[in-house]
Design a protein around this motif. Sequence first.
Motif, PDB file in Angstrom:
ATOM      1  N   ALA A  16      58.339  27.753  33.932  1.00 19.27           N
ATOM      2  CA  ALA A  16      57.000  27.766  33.340  1.00 19.27           C
ATOM      3  C   ALA A  16      56.023  26.841  34.061  1.00 19.27           C
ATOM      4  CB  ALA A  16      57.081  27.356  31.861  1.00 19.27           C
ATOM      5  N   ALA A  17      56.556  25.827  34.802  1.00 16.90           N
ATOM      6  CA  ALA A  17      55.696  24.852  35.485  1.00 16.90           C
ATOM      7  C   ALA A  17      55.016  25.504  36.680  1.00 16.90           C
ATOM      8  CB  ALA A  17      56.539  23.667  35.940  1.00 16.90           C
ATOM      9  N   PRO A  18      53.803  25.124  36.981  1.00 24.80           N
ATOM     10  CA  PRO A  18      53.113  25.679  38.149  1.00 24.80           C
ATOM     11  C   PRO A  18      53.807  25.237  39.426  1.00 24.80           C
ATOM     12  CG  PRO A  18      51.856  23.849  37.229  1.00 24.80           C
ATOM     13  CD  PRO A  18      52.958  24.135  36.255  1.00 24.80           C
ATOM     14  N   ALA A  19      53.760  26.101  40.421  1.00 24.54           N
ATOM     15  CA  ALA A  19      54.379  25.766  41.700  1.00 24.54           C
ATOM     16  C   ALA A  19      53.659  24.582  42.328  1.00 24.54           C
ATOM     17  CB  ALA A  19      54.294  26.965  42.636  1.00 24.54           C
ATOM     18  N   LEU A  20      54.419  23.704  42.977  1.00 20.78           N
ATOM     19  CA  LEU A  20      53.833  22.551  43.638  1.00 20.78           C
ATOM     20  C   LEU A  20      52.955  23.020  44.801  1.00 20.78           C
ATOM     21  CD1 LEU A  20      56.875  20.108  43.733  1.00 20.78           C
ATOM     22  CD2 LEU A  20      54.885  19.994  42.234  1.00 20.78           C
ATOM     23  N   ALA A  21      51.764  22.455  44.904  1.00 18.62           N
ATOM     24  CA  ALA A  21      50.844  22.847  45.965  1.00 18.62           C
ATOM     25  C   ALA A  21      51.371  22.386  47.307  1.00 18.62           C
ATOM     26  CB  ALA A  21      49.468  22.243  45.698  1.00 18.62           C
ATOM     27  N   ALA A  22      51.245  23.239  48.299  1.00 22.69           N
ATOM     28  CA  ALA A  22      51.656  22.867  49.649  1.00 22.69           C
ATOM     29  C   ALA A  22      50.701  21.796  50.174  1.00 22.69           C
ATOM     30  CB  ALA A  22      51.623  24.091  50.554  1.00 22.69           C
ATOM     31  N   PRO A  23      51.191  20.858  50.965  1.00 25.36           N
ATOM     32  CA  PRO A  23      50.316  19.810  51.491  1.00 25.36           C
ATOM     33  C   PRO A  23      49.248  20.400  52.409  1.00 25.36           C
ATOM     34  CG  PRO A  23      52.452  19.781  52.587  1.00 25.36           C
ATOM     35  CD  PRO A  23      52.583  20.719  51.429  1.00 25.36           C
ATOM     36  N   LYS A  24      48.086  19.792  52.391  1.00 27.70           N
ATOM     37  CA  LYS A  24      47.006  20.263  53.236  1.00 27.70           C
ATOM     38  C   LYS A  24      47.325  19.997  54.705  1.00 27.70           C
ATOM     39  CE  LYS A  24      43.193  19.594  49.956  1.00 27.70           C
ATOM     40  NZ  LYS A  24      41.883  18.952  49.750  1.00 27.70           N
ATOM     41  N   ALA A  25      46.872  20.884  55.553  1.00 23.96           N
ATOM     42  CA  ALA A  25      46.953  20.645  56.995  1.00 23.96           C
ATOM     43  C   ALA A  25      45.781  19.732  57.360  1.00 23.96           C
ATOM     44  CB  ALA A  25      46.877  21.955  57.759  1.00 23.96           C
ATOM     45  N   LYS A  26      46.098  18.523  57.792  1.00 27.77           N
ATOM     46  CA  LYS A  26      45.086  17.506  58.027  1.00 27.77           C
ATOM     47  C   LYS A  26      44.851  17.313  59.522  1.00 27.77           C
ATOM     48  CE  LYS A  26      43.952  12.777  56.583  1.00 27.77           C
ATOM     49  NZ  LYS A  26      44.441  11.612  55.800  1.00 27.77           N
ATOM     50  N   ILE A  27      43.576  17.292  59.928  1.00 26.05           N
ATOM     51  CA  ILE A  27      43.241  17.046  61.326  1.00 26.05           C
ATOM     52  C   ILE A  27      42.253  15.881  61.402  1.00 26.05           C
ATOM     53  CG2 ILE A  27      43.688  19.384  62.142  1.00 26.05           C
ATOM     54  CD1 ILE A  27      40.691  19.944  61.938  1.00 26.05           C
TER      55      ILE A  27
END
Length: 434
Positions: A16-27
């Motif tokens: 039921a928990a929302p999927a963990l957000a993928a980390p942002k691609a940081k530049i």
Amino acid sequence: MLGRVVTAALMLMLAAAPALAAPKAKITLWHAMGGARYEAITQGIAKAFNEAYPDYEVEPLFTGSYAETLTKAIAAIRAGNPPDIVQVYEVGTQTMIDSGAIIPVTDLVPPGAIDFDDYIQPILRYYTVGGKLYSMPFNSSTAILYYNKDAFRKAGLDPERPPRTYAELEEMGRRIVASGAARAAITFGWPAWIFEQTFAYHNQLYADNDNGRAGRATRVLFDNEFGRMVASRWAQWAREGLLMYGGREYAPNRAFLSGEVAMLLQSTSQVSTIEQAASFEVGTAFLPRIEGQPEGKSVIGGASLWVINRRGRTQAERDAIVAFLRFLAEPEQTVQWHKDTGYFPATETAVRLLEQEGWFAQHPNYATAFRQIQMGPDTPATRGVLLGNFVQIRDIVDTAMERIFSGSLTPAQALAQAAQQANRVLEDYNRLYR
């Protein structure tokens, strides 16, 4: 039994928990934009990009002046921890190409992702070497004449008719000084760059091998008859009190804004800054031409964005870089960057948008440099100079200009000395790439 119930309950909770957000691609982006331009790049461009692309994040970092930023970037490349993108001023072009540590823009951006044909051709041509676009046009400028309309009125001059030639500048300048409208007629921002601009503006080569465009430049040409003539004219202005030396880069702005001098040769990037700071009406005009000399055109200044070939970069980070470059090319972003800074609207589409909304009609000082760069022939002399270690060579020429303005050396002596030093720099640099 109890264990199975607990396990089942945990599984239901996880489902039921929302999927963990993928980390942002940081530049990371290293830049040299201070003052009001700092806000334009951090709170303007970077913030807008991060909001528009939630999967990516660009982190801008101010790294000092243009020269400091280039030095830090080269050191970081050698140390193996460079940024993803670095802003480098135009004199660093040959150095960046030779570094072997960059990815040419046209090798990185998929065909058709950015309409490079839409870019203003003088800008695109400057950063194109051997048919390849090496860096992303970003903050392009050129030199223009700023003048104090109030001082012109006080001297009995028409404030809507700035000088178009050196002879007119001298005549108007003498009237300004004689009337007490200003202590001196003119000062130069970036004196060595103005010297380079004068060569291009009169279709004169600054270095051999077509300014380094047909092959690696091996010697400078600025100590020729044309260069001595220009420097001698400036020296006469200084002796006569028409020209006031105000320092390098943007330091001369102070003499202009204080009213000590009535005219200033400076980058178009200062339009916003000067208009906001001036207590008088500011006008802008094309660079004055030297009578009887060939017609060239002003040359691109400012800086561009270079993508560093950093080890360990993920595909998501690579995609983030491409997305950021595409974002910069969007007409709306190009228009806003121009309005915030005075740098060129770099694409034809952006120019049309500005014209349609009446921007140039309401802000004519922003149109001057853009109109000027469009006029004149496209020749090797007007495409810009490529020199190894150009940063050091420009510093050498700045020192020569100071000696000329102060009278400590004659123009011929100062230019000969500067050319000898510059040629040694080129020889030492080129030896590394034989």
